[in-house]
Scaffold this motif. Structure first.
Motif, PDB file in Angstrom:
ATOM      1  N   ARG A 175       0.850  -1.186   0.000  1.00  9.22           N
ATOM      2  CA  ARG A 175       0.000   0.000   0.000  1.00  9.22           C
ATOM      3  C   ARG A 175       0.885   1.234   0.000  1.00  9.22           C
ATOM      4  N   ILE A 176       0.388   2.309  -0.568  1.00  6.44           N
ATOM      5  CA  ILE A 176       1.151   3.551  -0.564  1.00  6.44           C
ATOM      6  C   ILE A 176       0.954   4.213   0.793  1.00  6.44           C
ATOM      7  N   ASP A 206      -3.176  -1.552  -3.910  1.00  7.67           N
ATOM      8  CA  ASP A 206      -4.625  -1.345  -3.817  1.00  7.67           C
ATOM      9  C   ASP A 206      -4.851   0.122  -3.471  1.00  7.67           C
ATOM     10  N   PRO A 207      -5.193   0.960  -4.449  1.00  6.12           N
ATOM     11  CA  PRO A 207      -5.344   2.396  -4.181  1.00  6.12           C
ATOM     12  C   PRO A 207      -6.518   2.723  -3.270  1.00  6.12           C
ATOM     13  N   ILE A 211      -2.986   6.061   1.529  1.00  7.41           N
ATOM     14  CA  ILE A 211      -3.114   7.312   2.260  1.00  7.41           C
ATOM     15  C   ILE A 211      -3.012   8.462   1.261  1.00  7.41           C
ATOM     16  N   PRO A 212      -4.044   9.328   1.141  1.00  9.16           N
ATOM     17  CA  PRO A 212      -4.034  10.381   0.109  1.00  9.16           C
ATOM     18  C   PRO A 212      -2.781  11.244   0.117  1.00  9.16           C
ATOM     19  N   GLY A 213      -2.351  11.694   1.289  1.00  2.73           N
ATOM     20  CA  GLY A 213      -1.159  12.524   1.350  1.00  2.73           C
ATOM     21  C   GLY A 213       0.081  11.799   0.858  1.00  2.73           C
ATOM     22  N   GLU A 214       0.156  10.511   1.160  1.00  2.00           N
ATOM     23  CA  GLU A 214       1.296   9.711   0.708  1.00  2.00           C
ATOM     24  C   GLU A 214       1.280   9.575  -0.817  1.00  2.00           C
ATOM     25  N   ARG A 215       0.092   9.471  -1.395  1.00  2.00           N
ATOM     26  CA  ARG A 215       0.008   9.309  -2.851  1.00  2.00           C
ATOM     27  C   ARG A 215       0.530  10.546  -3.570  1.00  2.00           C
TER      28      ARG A 215
END
Length: 353
Positions: A175-176, A206-207, A211-215
């Protein structure tokens, strides 16, 4: 006998574990059902046993009443024990821990769980993860504890011969988010391009649970390192298809790189080993039952990019070592994570409680 397995979302290793153990336990007279609180990408994987997705108390009570479960195995979510009791479930409750990520999170979560677990749990279960086993002994000395490897169907998920990729591939699964340590993967991949100009990087994720900030940081680092043209990101690949990708990585002369800071019992490493894809990993605790250095895979020191590059090069360039590791790793998965051995351990646990 019916058993219910409960988890937050059908994704990643827990979804794989639930699918595989429900199938093998059925051969021993145990009907496994699965309950998830919300939809996840794992729902695309074919199942031939009941799978429920709900948070609703009325629906959950109907599942419990109609299922007549002798035991409910709850993965991670100890807080649900009281809810299940309030909904009328009076059978055995088992807390299973597959991993929390950072060790400090594991300690904090299990410490907060002590009152609920002591009040309701009949047993504790974990797949031989050293730091979780130690916390079990410290925090729950009077609750029966069971430690055995997760099951793996090495006959179904295995090496698949295909066209050899033209360039070496280094792959990553996760995961990101910080614990999976995607940043280190990109930095190691970038450094490896100095030695392998045609190197390709594949990332499987798996998007839905990133974590949005990590993406956002992920996209910036890819651009900063200039990896866009050699990096392929694949989202939510059906589980059955992963054996073809991992086999291709192994045949390319590449490897699976696991950069996690802490792991419970990662299925991705077992999947790679079963597909003859060599593994280079951090010593992230839960991998201790699958990877033995220079025997079934290789370790590098977390955070040491130069060490990771050196170990990757040894794994990619030393043909004899590479082939020995591929053979030993595949055999180790077949023996140490045998699904029928898992079924015997699981039945022994149920009989014991």
């Amino acid at each position: 006998m019916n058993v219910l397995f409960v988890y937050y979302v059908p994704s990643g290793g827990v979804e794989t574990l639930n699918r595989q153990r429900c199938r093998v336990l059925r051969e021993y007279g145990i009907s496994g059902h699965c309950l998830y609180y919300q939809w996840g990408a794992g729902m695309q994987n074919a199942t031939d046993f009941p799978v429920y997705v709900t948070r609703d108390d009325i629906a959950l009570k109907h599942i419990l009443d109609s299922g007549n479960y002798r035991a409910v195995v709850v993965t991670t979510d100890h807080a649900s024990f009281e809810r299940l009791r309030l909904l009328g479930y009076a059978g055995k409750l088992i807390l299973e821990i597959q991993g929390y990520g950072p060790k400090e999170v594991a300690r904090a979560q299990l410490t907060s769980a002590v009152p609920v677990v002591n009040a309701h749990a009949s047993a504790l279960l974990n797949p031989n993860t050293p730091h979780i086993a130690a916390l079990f002994r410290e925090l729950f000395p009077h609750i029966p504890q069971f430690h055995f490897n997760n099951c793996f169907d090495a006959g179904t998920f295995t090496y698949r011969l295909g066209a050899k990729p033209p360039n070496p591939i280094v792959a990553w699964m996760g995961r990101i988010e910080d614990n999976k340590n995607w940043r280190e993967f990109l930095h190691i991949g970038h450094r490896l391009t100095d030695h392998y100009p045609d190197l390709q990087l594949w990332m499987f994720e798996d998007p839905n649970i990133s974590i949005p900030g990590e993406r956002e940081q992920f996209a910036r680092l890819i651009a900063e390192l200039g990896l866009g043209q050699r990096l392929t990101v694949r989202a939510n690949v059906p589980h059955a298809d992963m054996q073809h990708y991992l086999s291709a990585v192994g045949d390319s002369g590449g490897l699976l790189l696991s950069t996690s800071k802490v792991e419970g019992a990662p299925y991705g490493i077992l999947e790679a080993m079963s597909c003859r894809c060599p593994v280079l990993t951090t010593d992230s605790d839960g991998v201790s039952t699958s990877v033995y250095h220079n025997a079934t895979g290789k370790f590098y020191v977390l955070g040491d990019i130069a060490h990771a590059v050196a170990e990757a090069r040894a794994l990619m360039d030393d043909a004899i070592l590479r082939e020995n590791i591929r053979n030993a790793a595949q055999q180790h998965v077949q023996a140490g994570f045998n699904q029928h051995l898992y079924a015997h351990h699981f039945i022994h646990m149920l009989n014991s409680i």
